[in-house]
Design an enzyme around this catalytic site. Structure first.
Site, short mmCIF file in Angstrom:
data_model
loop_
_atom_site.label_atom_id
_atom_site.label_comp_id
_atom_site.label_asym_id
_atom_site.label_seq_id
_atom_site.Cartn_x
_atom_site.Cartn_y
_atom_site.Cartn_z
N GLY A 195 0.76 -1.25 0.00
CA GLY A 195 0.00 0.00 0.00
C GLY A 195 0.78 1.28 0.00
CE1 TYR A 198 -1.85 -2.92 -8.77
CE2 TYR A 198 -0.73 -0.99 -7.88
CZ TYR A 198 -1.21 -2.28 -7.73
OH TYR A 198 -1.06 -2.92 -6.53
CD GLU A 209 0.00 -9.11 1.41
OE1 GLU A 209 -0.85 -8.36 0.89
OE2 GLU A 209 -0.31 -10.01 2.21
N PRO A 210 4.40 -5.33 -0.79
CG PRO A 210 6.64 -4.62 -0.82
CD PRO A 210 5.75 -5.72 -0.31
NE ARG A 263 0.12 2.72 -5.88
CZ ARG A 263 -1.02 2.79 -6.60
NH1 ARG A 263 -1.00 3.40 -7.76
NH2 ARG A 263 -2.14 2.27 -6.16
CB CYS A 297 -14.63 5.03 -29.76
SG CYS A 297 -13.72 4.93 -31.29
CE1 TYR A 304 -8.69 2.46 -9.61
CE2 TYR A 304 -6.70 2.76 -10.91
CZ TYR A 304 -7.62 1.93 -10.31
OH TYR A 304 -7.44 0.58 -10.38
N1 LLP Z 1 -1.76 -6.85 -0.98
C1 LLP Z 1 -3.06 -6.88 -1.29
C2 LLP Z 1 -3.93 -7.83 -0.62
C3 LLP Z 1 -3.59 -6.00 -2.26
O1 LLP Z 1 -4.87 -6.02 -2.54
C4 LLP Z 1 -2.70 -5.07 -2.91
C5 LLP Z 1 -3.22 -4.16 -3.92
C6 LLP Z 1 -1.35 -5.10 -2.56
C7 LLP Z 1 -0.90 -5.98 -1.59
C8 LLP Z 1 -0.36 -4.19 -3.18
O2 LLP Z 1 -0.62 -2.85 -2.91
P1 LLP Z 1 0.39 -1.70 -3.37
O3 LLP Z 1 1.66 -1.86 -2.56
O4 LLP Z 1 0.63 -1.87 -4.82
O5 LLP Z 1 -0.33 -0.45 -3.07
N2 LLP Z 1 -5.06 -0.52 -9.66
C9 LLP Z 1 -4.95 0.44 -8.56
C10 LLP Z 1 -4.31 -0.19 -7.34
C11 LLP Z 1 -5.06 -1.41 -6.86
C12 LLP Z 1 -4.41 -2.06 -5.66
C13 LLP Z 1 -5.02 -3.39 -5.38
N3 LLP Z 1 -4.43 -4.13 -4.29
C14 LLP Z 1 -4.16 1.65 -9.04
O6 LLP Z 1 -3.76 1.67 -10.19
O7 LLP Z 1 -3.97 2.61 -8.29
#
Ligand code: LLP
Length: 436
Positions: A259, A393, A296-297, A299, A365, A339
């Site tokens: 996150g 993403y 669980e990183p 992004r 389109c 978003y």
């Molecule tokens: N763990 C779980 C259970 C998740 O659902 C996610 C992301 C992550 C880890 C990784 O999160 P991150 O570190 O990437 O923030 N498509 C959206 C983001 C959707 C995130 C979904 N879950 C965007 O483009 O902003």
């Protein structure tokens, strides 16, 4: 005609490294990723083209590794952010495990040579087939999201003569203060088990013979730029750890999800090591500092390692706006449409002249097919633009809408550029279909 002009756009004036992108820089007017000219890469491989920096990924990972120095921690890259095989291979080589959410992602870990014993399986809708595949692969842990899933996983494991290692994903009811579509830790979300129900669900899980409770899991959202939601969530999770262990169910690990946000447009998320210094201080203070940690990183490991190159097709003066029509679209870069996300857009070759205000739009389109709104640009057809912060993403969310082939991808290391995904051809797309 809506032709506001300014002396020059902020973006065009950038020289040296771009903010938030230490491995993207301008050199004598040309944009580079590490030692590779983006104009040359676009000329060689065509557009739209995603280009990633290995050094940027290594740097992002190093921030986490510094933060966990001397601790018992496993970084499981959330591959939904970018699941291209070479990217997975890179993270596997750095010792990462993977957070997966489907059987398809499990297959990708295998294809990339990842260590299956470092895989955790998240997601609210795991099928029996996916559970079976993950059990047979002996993954580290299932992050279970509902009581119904517990029962099914128990059955599937017993049918294979195995026990599934599980964590329950708890929903701490913390506001991650991010876009509502990517906030996941609030009561109204479909994710996880409510804090109040967690203990009884753990008691149920501990009594099921096909399950082995090994941990606790929490993930509150994505693109989080503040520390407080994390600190609050950690307190809530540790309260539960104490309760669950007091009930006689030992928890081997704490999975704190992903996150952490990145700088898209002046965003100021904490650095991973600074964030973890604060979280570890909290764990230490409560006596859990030596517990195995998992994160669980997604992004934050890849987002600012990638740019998307796109060619300007046409400039069009509309009644109220100028449009810069480019060859990348919402099927390649879905985040603005989904978003209202902001991505910087900069010309790959800089030249000083009058700039105009444009909406940068794709050929699809739909009016929602925009990549950037109200951008000052000085561009002509045939020129290449770079859409920044597109390592996460983007390709993993790409589609074939409008029968557009998926873009090619390049991984750069210093002056070496390697094609890691060829452009999808029309033959690739038609191959799955058949006439009546
Ligand atoms: N763990 C779980 C259970 C998740 O659902 C996610 C992301 C992550 C880890 C990784 O999160 P991150 O570190 O990437 O923030 N498509 C959206 C983001 C959707 C995130 C979904 N879950 C965007 O483009 O902003």
């Amino acid at each position: 005609m809506p032709t506001q002009s300014t002396a020059s756009s902020v973006q065009n004036e950038l020289t040296g490294p771009l903010p938030g992108h230490p491995h993207v820089h301008r050199q004598q007017g040309q944009l580079f990723v590490e030692g590779c000219s983006l104009n040359d890469l676009a000329a060689q491989h065509g557009t739209p083209l995603f280009v990633y920096s290995k050094a940027a990924m290594r740097g992002a990972l190093a921030a986490y590794q510094r933060g966990f120095k001397g601790r018992n921690a496993q970084i499981c890259y959330a591959m939904k952010a970018n699941s291209s095989l070479a990217i997975l291979q890179f993270f596997a080589q750095q010792g990462c495990g993977f957070d997966i959410v489907s059987g398809g992602e499990l297959a990708r870990v295998k294809a990339a040579g990842g260590d299956l014993s470092k895989v955790i399986f998240s997601g609210v809708g795991k099928t029996r087939t996916e559970m079976r595949a993950a059990l047979e692969a002996h993954i580290a842990c299932f992050n279970v999201e509902s009581e119904a899933e517990l029962s099914v996983l128990n059955e599937v494991a017993l049918s294979l003569g195995l026990r599934a290692r599980i964590s329950v994903r708890v929903n701490p009811n913390v506001d991650a203060k991010t876009h509502p579509y990517i906030s996941t830790g609030l009561k109204g979300n479909k994710f996880g088990i409510a804090h109040e129900d967690a203990l009884s669900v753990y008691q149920r899980a501990a009594a099921l013979p096909g399950l082995h409770v090994v941990g606790i899991d929490c993930h509150i959202g994505s693109q989080i730029t503040e520390v407080d939601p994390y600190l609050e969530a950690m307190d809530r999770v540790l309260d539960l750890v104490a309760q669950i262990e007091a009930a006689g169910i030992p928890l081997h690990h704490i999975d704190f999800g992903g996150g952490l946000g990145i700088d898209y447009n002046g965003d100021t998320p904490p650095a991973a090591d600074q964030l973890w210094a604060l979280l570890l201080a909290k764990l230490d203070a409560r006596g859990y500092g030596q517990r195995q940690l998992m994160i669980e990183p997604g992004r934050s490991l890849v987002g600012n390692a990638g740019v998307c190159l796109t060619e300007v097709l046409y400039l069009k003066a509309g009644e109220q706006k100028n449009f810069c029509i480019v060859d990348a679209a919402m099927n390649d870069l879905p985040r603005p449409a989904m978003y209202q996300a902001f991505h910087h857009i900069v010309p790959v070759l800089e030249h000083a002249a009058e700039t105009k205000l444009y909406d940068v739009v794709g050929p699809v389109c739909e009016s929602g097919d925009w990549l950037g709104r109200d951008r000052f640009l000085n561009v002509s057809p045939g020129e290449v633009l770079a859409v920044l912060s597109t390592g996460a993403y983007c390709v993993s969310m790409a589609s074939n809408y409008n029968t557009r082939g998926r873009a090619a991808e390049i991984l750069v290391e210093d002056t070496q550029a390697q094609l890691i995904r060829r452009r999808e051809s029309i033959e690739d797309q038609l191959a799955l279909e058949q006439l009546l």
